[in-house]
Design an enzyme around this catalytic site. Structure first.
Site, PDB file in Angstrom:
ATOM      1  N   ALA A 185      34.118 130.608 100.317  1.00  8.98           N
ATOM      2  CA  ALA A 185      33.904 131.282  99.038  1.00  8.98           C
ATOM      3  C   ALA A 185      34.351 130.485  97.819  1.00  8.98           C
ATOM      4  CB  ALA A 185      34.616 132.633  99.068  1.00  8.98           C
ATOM      5  N   ARG A 186      35.413 129.734  97.961  1.00  6.55           N
ATOM      6  CA  ARG A 186      35.955 129.046  96.784  1.00  6.55           C
ATOM      7  C   ARG A 186      35.190 127.773  96.435  1.00  6.55           C
ATOM      8  NH1 ARG A 186      41.616 127.307  99.734  1.00  6.55           N
ATOM      9  NH2 ARG A 186      40.749 125.883 101.263  1.00  6.55           N
ATOM     10  N   GLU A 187      34.239 127.391  97.263  1.00  7.06           N
ATOM     11  CA  GLU A 187      33.540 126.123  97.064  1.00  7.06           C
ATOM     12  C   GLU A 187      32.342 126.333  96.136  1.00  7.06           C
ATOM     13  OE1 GLU A 187      32.982 124.797 101.128  1.00  7.06           O
ATOM     14  OE2 GLU A 187      35.137 124.813 101.494  1.00  7.06           O
ATOM     15  N   ARG A 242      38.767 131.770 100.697  1.00  7.31           N
ATOM     16  CA  ARG A 242      37.883 130.905 101.495  1.00  7.31           C
ATOM     17  C   ARG A 242      37.027 131.695 102.487  1.00  7.31           C
ATOM     18  NH1 ARG A 242      38.246 125.763 104.711  1.00  7.31           N
ATOM     19  NH2 ARG A 242      38.220 126.260 106.924  1.00  7.31           N
ATOM     20  N   ASN A 261      33.288 129.300 109.151  1.00  2.00           N
ATOM     21  CA  ASN A 261      32.970 128.002 109.753  1.00  2.00           C
ATOM     22  C   ASN A 261      33.819 127.708 110.985  1.00  2.00           C
ATOM     23  OD1 ASN A 261      31.166 125.865 109.623  1.00  2.00           O
ATOM     24  ND2 ASN A 261      32.645 124.522 108.588  1.00  2.00           N
ATOM     25  N   ARG A 262      34.463 128.726 111.514  1.00  2.00           N
ATOM     26  CA  ARG A 262      35.111 128.673 112.829  1.00  2.00           C
ATOM     27  C   ARG A 262      34.618 129.818 113.704  1.00  2.00           C
ATOM     28  NH1 ARG A 262      36.330 124.870 110.427  1.00  2.00           N
ATOM     29  NH2 ARG A 262      38.323 123.812 110.122  1.00  2.00           N
ATOM     30  N   HIS A 314      29.299 122.234 101.913  1.00  2.00           N
ATOM     31  CA  HIS A 314      30.684 122.595 101.571  1.00  2.00           C
ATOM     32  C   HIS A 314      31.163 121.689 100.445  1.00  2.00           C
ATOM     33  CE1 HIS A 314      31.633 125.110 105.193  1.00  2.00           C
ATOM     34  NE2 HIS A 314      30.526 124.515 105.605  1.00  2.00           N
ATOM     35  N   TYR A 368      39.653 115.449 112.993  1.00  2.00           N
ATOM     36  CA  TYR A 368      40.271 115.880 114.246  1.00  2.00           C
ATOM     37  C   TYR A 368      39.428 117.020 114.788  1.00  2.00           C
ATOM     38  CZ  TYR A 368      42.392 118.363 110.346  1.00  2.00           C
ATOM     39  OH  TYR A 368      42.595 119.016 109.168  1.00  2.00           O
ATOM     40  N   GLU A 390      29.993 117.606 102.478  1.00  2.00           N
ATOM     41  CA  GLU A 390      31.120 117.940 101.601  1.00  2.00           C
ATOM     42  C   GLU A 390      30.875 117.264 100.258  1.00  2.00           C
ATOM     43  OE1 GLU A 390      33.868 119.804 102.289  1.00  2.00           O
ATOM     44  OE2 GLU A 390      33.945 119.936 104.483  1.00  2.00           O
TER      45      GLU A 390
HETATM   46 ZN   LIG Z   1      34.085 124.558 103.322  1.00  2.00          ZN
END
Ligand SMILES: [Zn+2]
Length: 431
Positions: A185-187, A242, A261-262, A314, A368, A390
């Site tokens: 959300a914050r992106e 987020r 996104n998880r 993102h 990672y 990104e």
């Molecule tokens: Zn993101």
């Protein structure tokens, strides 16, 4: 649903859980100079153990990691870095001040641009403005554009996307290009390039881009997580939200939302996630627990037969990433890398001095392991070219001043155009 959400806002505001910053007072952002893979691993462990809020992923000897620290975890994190001899520095001393400055910049920009007859893609438009723009494009160009209402978010907002096609999605020889934004959300800077892509394909098609409209079918979903996005507009304390805004009292009375996104069904809830429902990387109580992720899943599955690209947008950090999140590579990884690198390099030719260079690679190998990402799900179910993009932060993190939007739109569009052309060639070649 709205009554529930108002109650939840109040609950969230009085508890420490989730990402509400109250006023943002006492928060700071720190740069961390990574030396090695083990330093990256430490960041990953801190992300889970103290719910470290990562603003930007870093690369050893390449790009600094940016993390936001709270009054609660600052000493612990910095002590841990010092103990390991990892160099760090203060990047942004006062998040509260940055949030206030950002809010003022956005407000002024809206006032100026509205008086100048602004278009929503040169702004940070609210959900309703994006909705109105999409409806108006669909109404004006019925032979080219179909608007699809894919279902409702947790709080009941319609999640809509546009299908853009000269042949009404009936020509099976064309590849489909699917892009979505605003999953986190914050992106905020992620939605404008999707709207600009609509603009360039429909309202302002240029001669050099005619092939992109003629030869490719497009699915563009500008706001994948509308509840979260609208929540970030309430005030400065909610700007950094987020996750989704789902409420599940059986899991947590106080903590709201899931990291979308998880939440996808690919190695779900295995690595790079937190079991704490308050954490930024909480994957939900099951895969696809969120209506927002189910909608993206259904778009992918409905069009799998000829979807060549899934671009999950993102911010921030200038990355083009591909799967898999568990260190294994898809069989077509050389093509994935080639197309990702083509995208990154064309965007780099336009880069502003403040921006980092684009970097391309497998998400696990450059960062990672994680699990449950949209990018991995797209790849797993069979989209040949599935990416996480990104976008740049220009040193402002998620608080990119609106003056940058025009540039980021144009730069990102060129990257999208390159990937679409490559996808078309691969599709025609049967790759
Ligand atoms: Zn993101």
């Amino acid at each position: 649903m709205y009554v529930i959400s108002i109650v939840c806002v109040l609950i969230a505001a009085v508890t420490a859980g989730g990402a509400d910053l109250e006023s943002g007072a006492g928060y700071s952002v720190h740069g961390i100079k990574l030396r090695s893979r083990s330093d990256q691993q430490l960041i990953s462990e801190l992300q889970q153990s103290v719910d470290l809020d990562i603003w930007q992923y870093g690369l050893p000897e390449g790009q600094d990691t940016l993390v936001m620290l709270s009054p609660e975890n600052r000493v612990e994190v910095l002590d841990e870095l010092d103990a390991k001899g990892i160099e760090h520095y203060l990047h942004l001393a006062d998040v509260k001040q940055a949030l206030e400055t950002h809010a003022e910049e956005v407000k002024q920009w809206k006032q100026q641009s509205r008086s100048g007859g602004a278009v929503p893609f040169n702004d940070y438009p609210r959900y309703a403005e994006v909705d109105a723009y999409m409806e108006s494009i669909a109404a004006q160009y019925p032979n080219l554009v179909t608007i699809v209402n894919a279902g409702k978010s947790f709080e009941g907002r319609d999640i809509k996307y546009l299908k853009i096609s000269t042949t009404n999605f009936a020509d099976a020889s064309k590849p489909i290009y699917f892009m979505d934004a605003m999953m986190h959300a914050r992106e905020w800077v992620t939605t404008p390039p999707t709207l600009y892509s609509i603009h360039r394909l429909v309202e302002n098609l240029r001669d050099q881009d005619k092939d992109l409209l003629e030869d490719v079918d497009w699915i563009i979903l500008p706001i994948a997580n509308p509840d979260g996005y609208e929540y970030t507009h309430i005030n400065s304390s909610t700007r950094m939200w987020r996750k989704t805004r789902s409420v599940n009292p059986e899991i947590s009375e106080n903590c709201i939302g899931v990291d979308p996104n998880r939440n996808f069904d690919t190695h779900w809830n295995t690595t790079g996630v937190s079991p704490n429902p308050c954490a930024e990387t909480f994957p939900g109580n099951e895969a696809f627990s969120e209506p927002e992720t189910r909608i993206v899943r259904d778009i992918l599955l409905e069009h799998l037969d000829r979807m060549q690209v899934y671009m999950n947008i993102h911010s921030h950090g200038n990355w083009v990433l591909y799967g898999f999140d568990n260190y294994t590579l898809p069989p077509n990884y050389i093509h994935l890398h080639l197309v990702g690198a083509s995208m990154g390099s064309v965007m780099d030719t336009m880069k502003l001095p403040q921006a980092d260079w684009y970097k391309v690679g497998n998400s696990a190998m450059v960062f990672y392991e994680t699990s449950g990402s949209a990018q991995d799900y797209g790849q797993l179910v069979g989209v040949p070219l599935s990416y996480t993009l990104e976008l740049p932060g220009y040193g402002y993190g998620f608080l990119v001043p609106p003056q940058f939007i025009d540039h980021i739109n144009k730069e990102t569009w060129e990257g999208i155009a390159v990937t679409a052309r490559m996808a078309r060639i691969y599709h025609q070649s049967g790759l």
